[in-house]
Enzyme design. Structure first.
Site, PDB file in Angstrom:
ATOM      1  N   GLY A  57       7.320  -6.756   7.420  1.00 17.84           N
ATOM      2  CA  GLY A  57       7.024  -6.379   8.904  1.00 17.84           C
ATOM      3  C   GLY A  57       6.005  -7.633   9.247  1.00 17.84           C
ATOM      4  O   GLY A  57       5.635  -7.524  10.281  1.00 17.84           O
ATOM      5  N   HIS A 223      -0.999  -2.701  10.798  1.00 16.95           N
ATOM      6  CA  HIS A 223      -0.188  -1.888  10.591  1.00 16.95           C
ATOM      7  C   HIS A 223      -0.233  -0.729  11.580  1.00 16.95           C
ATOM      8  O   HIS A 223       0.006   0.535  11.196  1.00 16.95           O
ATOM      9  CB  HIS A 223      -0.358  -1.244   9.029  1.00 16.95           C
ATOM     10  CG  HIS A 223      -0.278  -2.113   8.127  1.00 16.95           C
ATOM     11  ND1 HIS A 223      -1.499  -2.785   7.513  1.00 16.95           N
ATOM     12  CD2 HIS A 223       0.304  -3.007   7.338  1.00 16.95           C
ATOM     13  CE1 HIS A 223      -1.253  -3.631   6.618  1.00 16.95           C
ATOM     14  NE2 HIS A 223       0.007  -3.854   6.577  1.00 16.95           N
ATOM     15  N   GLY A 412      -2.247  16.926  -2.057  1.00 14.31           N
ATOM     16  CA  GLY A 412      -1.609  17.815  -2.930  1.00 14.31           C
ATOM     17  C   GLY A 412      -0.720  17.360  -4.005  1.00 14.31           C
ATOM     18  O   GLY A 412      -0.126  17.972  -4.569  1.00 14.31           O
ATOM     19  N   ASP A 413      -0.876  16.083  -4.309  1.00  9.85           N
ATOM     20  CA  ASP A 413       0.386  15.392  -5.012  1.00  9.85           C
ATOM     21  C   ASP A 413      -0.209  14.827  -6.349  1.00  9.85           C
ATOM     22  O   ASP A 413       0.158  14.527  -7.495  1.00  9.85           O
ATOM     23  CB  ASP A 413       0.819  14.235  -4.664  1.00  9.85           C
ATOM     24  CG  ASP A 413       0.130  13.078  -4.101  1.00  9.85           C
ATOM     25  OD1 ASP A 413      -1.076  13.349  -4.334  1.00  9.85           O
ATOM     26  OD2 ASP A 413       0.645  11.896  -4.023  1.00  9.85           O
TER      27      ASP A 413
END
Length: 589
Positions: A57, A223, A412-413
């Site tokens: 990109g 970004h 949460g991972d």
């Protein structure tokens, strides 16, 4: 923003765009599996190889800058996402010449630093001469907001690549090329501005972030990251604001570089969606204001499209303070002027390259799957298996509480990631029992971690363990007792600090890691070291985060729970110390 694209599948878009470079530059080839553009083998003299890359990109950065006089290879991720460490490792180990050493240049984004850094450590552990340079040139966000993360890397990175590439092409050593690359990076400031966010093909539109009509975002990242302000400014006022952020030494939040050299290089970069006509008008405005208000007349003015944000409707201004390279050779200006055959820079491919019809490619895998050689540093394989199994089972058992903590202060991972890694290592040592050679066994576990664990914590563990392999190999042979492990762990902490600014007190897994290493070094007692790690992890409760996703989430959750990463690592150490959980609490085994 424009949401219409000719290619809406981002995977197909990246793959075909990379392939196109082999059609427009006969000097380069594509490793499609790893998304690596690299220079075709030739009879040219050996030189330091330079590798860069990052998320797609930003074209023509970085893949279109591969070729004679600039990069040896570029590794591409998906749109706005870092390539994996395995992609980068393949680039370093099998797609470039390594005889004279390899310089890796990355922009200052966490994913890039961790994944490129992991690959660099892997290569160093395998005996390769590799240096890494991180570029952070953006002044759009000041010191207070960036904190320990530091400045983002934007278009100024291209000048680092051009200067380093030209120096490498002259046959200079890795030490010299790395030195000049760092010197160049230290003398660059950049800032961007955009009229609108960009749309990534295949993604749902987030209209809530759109700029209002006539607004411009000063300091917007590449970004879609926010900058310093959104305002209604005409071009002269916008350029004035941007030059102030670059040059005002009284602004202590942004006075990153005193541009006081007799020679200054100006780079005007198109973020992708500005017409050539309009970019010319912007360039004239910038040059006039530099002369009229700052008495700066650039010795080189470079204007064009070098580092984009897809079709971003904006531009960036970069200033390079030209300084003495102190290597008894070419100046920065001479290196910028040196010829190159890359489609992303301003020089055309030479006639002789087209006529050569070079079709050579690199298909070997030498170096990427090299078997780890025994070290002579020994441990009791049976005892080590028992201790490691207990530690891994403790991590698996702790998953619910780690997940609970991370749900409050993160995404949460963390618990699932740690559990996945622990289960994969358990399966590995069951299928391929430990040999008793410390280096061989840790190296085999590193491969499992790299494959099974993702995210920031996975990259941190992989960097640390790769560095641990290298450190252990340097400590000779004999029995791997506590003193050996302590020395190796300290060296690994030093290696990790090159890729993350985290220190105890920043509320990260480092809060548990450093106390464990310190107490192990003092006492030689694993259980005491584990207790110190647990105590430190407990003390992260109420500690405000300085790094990681928790910084952006905010709220008061940090007052309620310890840092999930620190707690998960402390559980592992407790397992190593011979402690296991019971319904009543903890007991030694």
């Amino acid at each position: 923003m424009s949401t219409k694209h000719f290619i809406n599948d981002p995977t197909h878009l990246v793959n075909t765009a990379l392939h196109s470079l082999t059609l427009t530059n006969p000097n380069v080839a594509l490793d499609s599996d790893n998304k690596i553009i690299y220079r075709r083998p030739s009879d040219a003299p050996q030189q330091v190889s330079i590798i860069s890359g990052g998320g797609s990109g930003h074209e023509p950065s970085f893949a279109a800058m591969v070729g004679p006089g600039m990069l040896s290879a570029a590794v591409a991720g998906t749109i706005f996402a870092s390539p994996s460490a395995e992609q980068v490792r393949n680039g370093i180990m099998s797609r470039v010449d390594t005889e004279k050493g390899v310089l890796v240049v990355v922009m200052n984004y966490t994913g890039d630093i961790l994944n490129f850094g992991m690959a660099v450590e892997k290569a160093i552990a395998a005996g390769q001469a590799v240096e890494m340079v991180v570029v952070g040139d953006d002044v759009g966000v000041g010191r207070k907001k960036t904190g320990k993360v530091g400045r983002r890397g934007i278009a100024g990175t291209v000048l680092v690549l051009k200067i380093a590439g030209a120096l490498a092409a002259q046959g200079r050593s890795l030490e010299e090329v790395a030195k000049v690359a760092r010197l160049t990076a230290a003398n660059i400031v950049s800032v961007g501005a955009s009229l609108e966010h960009v749309h990534v093909p295949g993604r749902v539109i987030d209209s809530s972030e759109a700029l209002a009509p006539e607004q411009v975002e000063v300091g917007m990242g590449i970004h879609n990251e926010p900058g310093s302000s959104r305002e209604k400014l005409e071009l002269p006022q916008l350029v004035e604001r941007m030059l102030t952020q670059l040059l005002d030494q009284s602004d202590k939040d942004r006075a990153f570089l005193n541009v006081n050299s007799n020679e200054v290089v100006l780079l005007i970069n198109n973020l992708g969606g500005v017409s050539v006509l309009e970019l010319g008008g912007i360039t004239t405005e910038v040059v006039n204001q530099l002369s009229d208000k700052y008495n700066i007349r650039p010795v080189r003015t470079i204007s064009g499209t070098f580092m984009t944000s897809l079709n971003g409707q904006g531009f960036s201004i970069t200033l390079l303070n030209v300084v003495n390279t102190d290597i008894g050779g070419p100046s920065m200006i001479e290196l910028l002027d040196a010829p190159s055959e890359v489609t992303g820079w301003s020089a055309p491919v030479q006639k002789t390259s087209w006529e050569a019809k070079n079709t050579a490619t690199r298909t070997d895998t030498a170096g990427t799957n090299k078997e780890t050689q025994p070290s002579g540093l020994q441990m009791d394989a049976k005892h080590a298996t028992s201790v490691l199994t207990n530690a891994l089972e403790r991590v698996i058992a702790a998953e619910p509480e780690v997940t609970k903590y991370d749900t409050i202060v993160g995404d949460g991972d963390c618990g699932i990631g740690l559990k996945r890694g622990a289960e994969a290592i358990l399966k590995h040592i069951q299928q391929k029992p430990l040999t008793g050679d410390v280096v061989v066994d840790v190296a085999s576990i590193v491969q499992v971690v790299e494959t099974a664990m993702d995210g920031t914590s996975g990259a941190l563990y992989a960097i640390f363990l790769n560095a641990l392999v290298h450190a252990l190999r340097t400590l000779g042979s004999g029995e791997a007792g506590p003193s050996v492990w302590s020395a190796a762990l300290k060296l690994s902490c030093e290696a990790l600090s090159k890729y993350t600014p985290a220190q105890p007190g920043d509320r990260t897994l480092v809060d548990a890691l450093y106390p464990f290493v310190e107490v192990l070094g003092k006492t030689g007692d694993v259980k005491q070291a584990a207790d110190a790690a647990r105590k430190a992890a407990d003390e992260t409760k109420g500690m405000q985060a300085s790094l990681g996703r928790s910084v952006y989430i905010g709220g008061s959750g940090y007052e309620e729970v310890p840092d999930p990463g620190a707690w998960g690592l402390a559980c592992f150490f407790l397992g190593l110390g011979g402690v296991k959980p019971t319904e009543e609490g903890w007991e030694s085994i």
